[in-house]
Write a protein that holds these residues in place. Structure first.
Motif, PDB file in Angstrom:
ATOM      1  N   LEU A  88       0.803  -1.223   0.000  1.00  0.00           N
ATOM      2  CA  LEU A  88       0.000   0.000   0.000  1.00  0.00           C
ATOM      3  C   LEU A  88       0.842   1.282   0.000  1.00  0.00           C
ATOM      4  O   LEU A  88       0.434   2.286  -0.586  1.00  0.00           O
ATOM      5  N   ALA A  89       1.978   1.259   0.655  1.00  0.00           N
ATOM      6  CA  ALA A  89       2.764   2.472   0.889  1.00  0.00           C
ATOM      7  C   ALA A  89       3.008   3.328  -0.357  1.00  0.00           C
ATOM      8  O   ALA A  89       2.774   4.535  -0.318  1.00  0.00           O
ATOM      9  N   PRO A  90       3.469   2.781  -1.467  1.00  0.00           N
ATOM     10  CA  PRO A  90       3.798   3.656  -2.599  1.00  0.00           C
ATOM     11  C   PRO A  90       2.608   4.088  -3.461  1.00  0.00           C
ATOM     12  O   PRO A  90       2.766   4.906  -4.357  1.00  0.00           O
ATOM     13  N   LEU A  91       1.414   3.558  -3.205  1.00  0.00           N
ATOM     14  CA  LEU A  91       0.274   3.842  -4.069  1.00  0.00           C
ATOM     15  C   LEU A  91      -0.207   5.288  -3.947  1.00  0.00           C
ATOM     16  O   LEU A  91      -0.380   5.804  -2.849  1.00  0.00           O
ATOM     17  N   THR A  92      -0.444   5.912  -5.092  1.00  0.00           N
ATOM     18  CA  THR A  92      -1.076   7.227  -5.122  1.00  0.00           C
ATOM     19  C   THR A  92      -2.582   7.027  -4.981  1.00  0.00           C
ATOM     20  O   THR A  92      -3.080   5.887  -4.977  1.00  0.00           O
ATOM     21  N   TYR A  93      -3.317   8.126  -4.901  1.00  0.00           N
ATOM     22  CA  TYR A  93      -4.776   8.054  -4.781  1.00  0.00           C
ATOM     23  C   TYR A  93      -5.379   7.280  -5.958  1.00  0.00           C
ATOM     24  O   TYR A  93      -6.188   6.379  -5.760  1.00  0.00           O
ATOM     25  N   GLU A  94      -4.988   7.594  -7.166  1.00  0.00           N
ATOM     26  CA  GLU A  94      -5.501   6.903  -8.350  1.00  0.00           C
ATOM     27  C   GLU A  94      -5.086   5.432  -8.353  1.00  0.00           C
ATOM     28  O   GLU A  94      -5.892   4.558  -8.669  1.00  0.00           O
ATOM     29  N   GLU A  95      -3.837   5.175  -8.033  1.00  0.00           N
ATOM     30  CA  GLU A  95      -3.347   3.788  -7.999  1.00  0.00           C
ATOM     31  C   GLU A  95      -4.058   2.981  -6.926  1.00  0.00           C
ATOM     32  O   GLU A  95      -4.347   1.794  -7.121  1.00  0.00           O
ATOM     33  N   PHE A  96      -4.346   3.620  -5.791  1.00  0.00           N
ATOM     34  CA  PHE A  96      -5.049   2.920  -4.708  1.00  0.00           C
ATOM     35  C   PHE A  96      -6.363   2.350  -5.226  1.00  0.00           C
ATOM     36  O   PHE A  96      -6.658   1.173  -5.021  1.00  0.00           O
ATOM     37  N   TRP A  97      -7.171   3.174  -5.894  1.00  0.00           N
ATOM     38  CA  TRP A  97      -8.467   2.696  -6.392  1.00  0.00           C
ATOM     39  C   TRP A  97      -8.291   1.651  -7.473  1.00  0.00           C
ATOM     40  O   TRP A  97      -9.029   0.662  -7.511  1.00  0.00           O
ATOM     41  N   ARG A  98      -7.330   1.848  -8.351  1.00  0.00           N
ATOM     42  CA  ARG A  98      -7.102   0.887  -9.429  1.00  0.00           C
ATOM     43  C   ARG A  98      -6.670  -0.473  -8.880  1.00  0.00           C
ATOM     44  O   ARG A  98      -7.113  -1.515  -9.346  1.00  0.00           O
ATOM     45  N   GLU A  99      -5.810  -0.469  -7.864  1.00  0.00           N
ATOM     46  CA  GLU A  99      -5.290  -1.723  -7.303  1.00  0.00           C
ATOM     47  C   GLU A  99      -6.265  -2.412  -6.354  1.00  0.00           C
ATOM     48  O   GLU A  99      -6.327  -3.630  -6.314  1.00  0.00           O
ATOM     49  N   THR A 100      -7.006  -1.637  -5.576  1.00  0.00           N
ATOM     50  CA  THR A 100      -7.881  -2.234  -4.562  1.00  0.00           C
ATOM     51  C   THR A 100      -9.301  -2.451  -5.058  1.00  0.00           C
ATOM     52  O   THR A 100     -10.060  -3.200  -4.451  1.00  0.00           O
ATOM     53  N   ASP A 101      -9.664  -1.811  -6.168  1.00  0.00           N
ATOM     54  CA  ASP A 101     -11.012  -1.942  -6.719  1.00  0.00           C
ATOM     55  C   ASP A 101     -10.939  -1.963  -8.248  1.00  0.00           C
ATOM     56  O   ASP A 101     -11.466  -1.075  -8.918  1.00  0.00           O
ATOM     57  N   PRO A 102     -10.289  -2.976  -8.819  1.00  0.00           N
ATOM     58  CA  PRO A 102     -10.044  -2.986 -10.262  1.00  0.00           C
ATOM     59  C   PRO A 102     -11.310  -2.998 -11.113  1.00  0.00           C
ATOM     60  O   PRO A 102     -11.297  -2.558 -12.252  1.00  0.00           O
ATOM     61  N   ASN A 103     -12.405  -3.492 -10.564  1.00  0.00           N
ATOM     62  CA  ASN A 103     -13.646  -3.564 -11.333  1.00  0.00           C
ATOM     63  C   ASN A 103     -14.602  -2.416 -11.037  1.00  0.00           C
ATOM     64  O   ASN A 103     -15.736  -2.418 -11.515  1.00  0.00           O
ATOM     65  N   GLY A 104     -14.181  -1.461 -10.227  1.00  0.00           N
ATOM     66  CA  GLY A 104     -15.012  -0.304  -9.927  1.00  0.00           C
ATOM     67  C   GLY A 104     -16.257  -0.601  -9.113  1.00  0.00           C
ATOM     68  O   GLY A 104     -17.249   0.106  -9.205  1.00  0.00           O
ATOM     69  N   LEU A 105     -16.198  -1.644  -8.313  1.00  0.00           N
ATOM     70  CA  LEU A 105     -17.362  -2.040  -7.525  1.00  0.00           C
ATOM     71  C   LEU A 105     -17.634  -1.090  -6.358  1.00  0.00           C
ATOM     72  O   LEU A 105     -18.725  -1.078  -5.810  1.00  0.00           O
ATOM     73  N   GLN A 106     -16.647  -0.302  -5.993  1.00  0.00           N
ATOM     74  CA  GLN A 106     -16.800   0.637  -4.885  1.00  0.00           C
ATOM     75  C   GLN A 106     -16.910   2.067  -5.412  1.00  0.00           C
ATOM     76  O   GLN A 106     -16.439   3.015  -4.799  1.00  0.00           O
ATOM     77  N   SER A 107     -17.592   2.236  -6.546  1.00  0.00           N
ATOM     78  CA  SER A 107     -17.662   3.557  -7.167  1.00  0.00           C
ATOM     79  C   SER A 107     -18.377   4.575  -6.277  1.00  0.00           C
ATOM     80  O   SER A 107     -18.027   5.758  -6.298  1.00  0.00           O
ATOM     81  N   GLU A 108     -19.341   4.142  -5.471  1.00  0.00           N
ATOM     82  CA  GLU A 108     -20.003   5.078  -4.556  1.00  0.00           C
ATOM     83  C   GLU A 108     -19.019   5.589  -3.507  1.00  0.00           C
ATOM     84  O   GLU A 108     -19.036   6.777  -3.168  1.00  0.00           O
ATOM     85  N   ASP A 109     -18.171   4.698  -2.986  1.00  0.00           N
ATOM     86  CA  ASP A 109     -17.139   5.120  -2.031  1.00  0.00           C
ATOM     87  C   ASP A 109     -16.179   6.096  -2.695  1.00  0.00           C
ATOM     88  O   ASP A 109     -15.835   7.128  -2.123  1.00  0.00           O
TER      89      ASP A 109
END
Length: 82
Positions: free
Chosen positions: A14-35
């Motif tokens: 997690l440490a090096p991830l930017t805001y955009e990378e965080f969402w891409r890596e932790t929610d690759p299918n966009g299932l947490q789009s409301e969050d």
């Protein structure tokens, strides 16, 4: 989701991830789009992106550790003789 062996591996991932990378890596299918929309609105309202990212990473770290029942990697495990 990635399978980890130790708590520290989650932190290291997690440490090096930017805001955009965080969402891409932790929610690759966009299932947490409301969050994501909620946090994007908070950023637009003036909450620093770095603050939100710190909180998101902390929550995700705790979530993964609990889900995978991860333990702490002890630095001296390799030296144990028993």
């Amino acid at each position: 989701m990635i399978k980890f062996n130790y708590m520290q591996e989650v932190e290291e991932w997690l440490a090096p991830l930017t805001y955009e990378e965080f969402w891409r890596e932790t929610d690759p299918n966009g299932l947490q789009s409301e969050d994501r929309d909620h946090y994007d609105c908070e950023i637009a309202r003036g909450i620093p992106k770095a603050t939100i990212l710190t909180v998101l990473k902390g929550e995700k770290r705790l979530e993964i550790i609990a889900e995978q029942d991860l333990k702490c990697r002890h630095p001296h495990d390799e030296m144990l003789l028993h």
